[in-house]
Design a protein around this motif. Structure first.
Motif, PDB file in Angstrom:
ATOM      1  N   GLN A  33     -36.186  -3.538  11.544  1.00  0.00           N
ATOM      2  CA  GLN A  33     -35.193  -2.604  11.044  1.00  0.00           C
ATOM      3  C   GLN A  33     -35.348  -1.236  11.717  1.00  0.00           C
ATOM      4  O   GLN A  33     -34.364  -0.613  12.092  1.00  0.00           O
ATOM      5  CB  GLN A  33     -35.295  -2.461   9.518  1.00  0.00           C
ATOM      6  CG  GLN A  33     -34.897  -3.705   8.765  1.00  0.00           C
ATOM      7  CD  GLN A  33     -35.911  -4.843   8.912  1.00  0.00           C
ATOM      8  OE1 GLN A  33     -37.108  -4.627   8.958  1.00  0.00           O
ATOM      9  NE2 GLN A  33     -35.412  -6.058   8.993  1.00  0.00           N
ATOM     10  N   TYR A  73     -24.105  -2.057  12.206  1.00  0.00           N
ATOM     11  CA  TYR A  73     -24.868  -1.367  11.161  1.00  0.00           C
ATOM     12  C   TYR A  73     -24.005  -1.124   9.931  1.00  0.00           C
ATOM     13  O   TYR A  73     -24.434  -1.348   8.799  1.00  0.00           O
ATOM     14  CB  TYR A  73     -25.429  -0.054  11.691  1.00  0.00           C
ATOM     15  CG  TYR A  73     -26.300   0.651  10.693  1.00  0.00           C
ATOM     16  CD1 TYR A  73     -27.645   0.339  10.586  1.00  0.00           C
ATOM     17  CD2 TYR A  73     -25.783   1.619   9.843  1.00  0.00           C
ATOM     18  CE1 TYR A  73     -28.461   0.968   9.653  1.00  0.00           C
ATOM     19  CE2 TYR A  73     -26.577   2.252   8.911  1.00  0.00           C
ATOM     20  CZ  TYR A  73     -27.913   1.929   8.822  1.00  0.00           C
ATOM     21  OH  TYR A  73     -28.708   2.545   7.899  1.00  0.00           O
ATOM     22  N   ALA A  76     -23.503  -4.381   8.071  1.00  0.00           N
ATOM     23  CA  ALA A  76     -24.745  -4.791   7.407  1.00  0.00           C
ATOM     24  C   ALA A  76     -25.030  -3.903   6.205  1.00  0.00           C
ATOM     25  O   ALA A  76     -25.458  -4.383   5.151  1.00  0.00           O
ATOM     26  CB  ALA A  76     -25.907  -4.753   8.389  1.00  0.00           C
ATOM     27  N   THR A 115     -25.448 -10.541  10.819  1.00  0.00           N
ATOM     28  CA  THR A 115     -25.146  -9.397   9.957  1.00  0.00           C
ATOM     29  C   THR A 115     -25.888  -9.487   8.634  1.00  0.00           C
ATOM     30  O   THR A 115     -26.482  -8.500   8.170  1.00  0.00           O
ATOM     31  CB  THR A 115     -23.623  -9.294   9.715  1.00  0.00           C
ATOM     32  OG1 THR A 115     -22.954  -9.229  10.981  1.00  0.00           O
ATOM     33  CG2 THR A 115     -23.279  -8.069   8.897  1.00  0.00           C
ATOM     34  N   LEU A 118     -29.621  -8.799   9.100  1.00  0.00           N
ATOM     35  CA  LEU A 118     -29.877  -7.357   9.210  1.00  0.00           C
ATOM     36  C   LEU A 118     -29.720  -6.676   7.860  1.00  0.00           C
ATOM     37  O   LEU A 118     -30.519  -5.811   7.491  1.00  0.00           O
ATOM     38  CB  LEU A 118     -28.945  -6.727  10.251  1.00  0.00           C
ATOM     39  CG  LEU A 118     -29.106  -5.227  10.465  1.00  0.00           C
ATOM     40  CD1 LEU A 118     -30.513  -4.880  10.917  1.00  0.00           C
ATOM     41  CD2 LEU A 118     -28.083  -4.737  11.483  1.00  0.00           C
ATOM     42  N   ALA A 119     -28.701  -7.060   7.093  1.00  0.00           N
ATOM     43  CA  ALA A 119     -28.475  -6.475   5.762  1.00  0.00           C
ATOM     44  C   ALA A 119     -29.701  -6.684   4.866  1.00  0.00           C
ATOM     45  O   ALA A 119     -30.136  -5.761   4.171  1.00  0.00           O
ATOM     46  CB  ALA A 119     -27.236  -7.070   5.120  1.00  0.00           C
TER      47      ALA A 119
END
Length: 125
Positions: A33, A73, A76, A115, A118-119
């Motif tokens: 992250q 970003y 996410a 996505t 990453l979220a």
């Protein structure tokens, strides 16, 4: 190499990092992250994630499209905040003293999978 301590699970590492982790090029980047947020800061409007659209008539993939670091970003962040707001990954105390929320994903390797991964990383702290 096994570096198991008494009462703890086994830790396996490459032989050349047996006694310590390899240092990072930037000491402030410790997680994936951190790396992504740093890349977003540096390359926000540049292409980050490509998707191919399938041509149903011919069964081939074409029409490649891109999302920028900022777009990825933003997607996410919206997804992660909604997972929390809707309590779709309630915290469970199943791992020692950690409260962990779980999200199950069954997907092909595609944009939506990247996505949500990453979220979860952004909001799983």
């Amino acid at each position: 190499t096994n570096n198991q301590l008494e009462g703890e699970s086994e830790i396996y590492r490459q032989p050349f990092t047996r006694h310590a982790l390899i240092s990072t090029p930037d000491p402030s980047l410790l997680t994936l992250q951190d790396v992504f947020v740093n890349a977003k800061r540096k390359f926000g409007d540049k292409n980050c994630l490509a998707s191919y659209n399938e041509n149903k008539e011919y069964g081939i993939f074409n029409n490649r499209s891109f999302k920028t670091y900022n777009e990825v970003y933003s997607n996410a962040e919206a997804l992660g905040s909604n997972i929390l707001a809707l309590n779709l990954a309630p915290k469970q105390n199943k791992h020692s003293h950690y409260n962990i929320g779980f999200v199950a994903i069954q997907s092909k390797n595609r944009e939506e999978y990247q996505t949500i991964e990453l979220a979860c990383g952004l909001y799983g702290k």
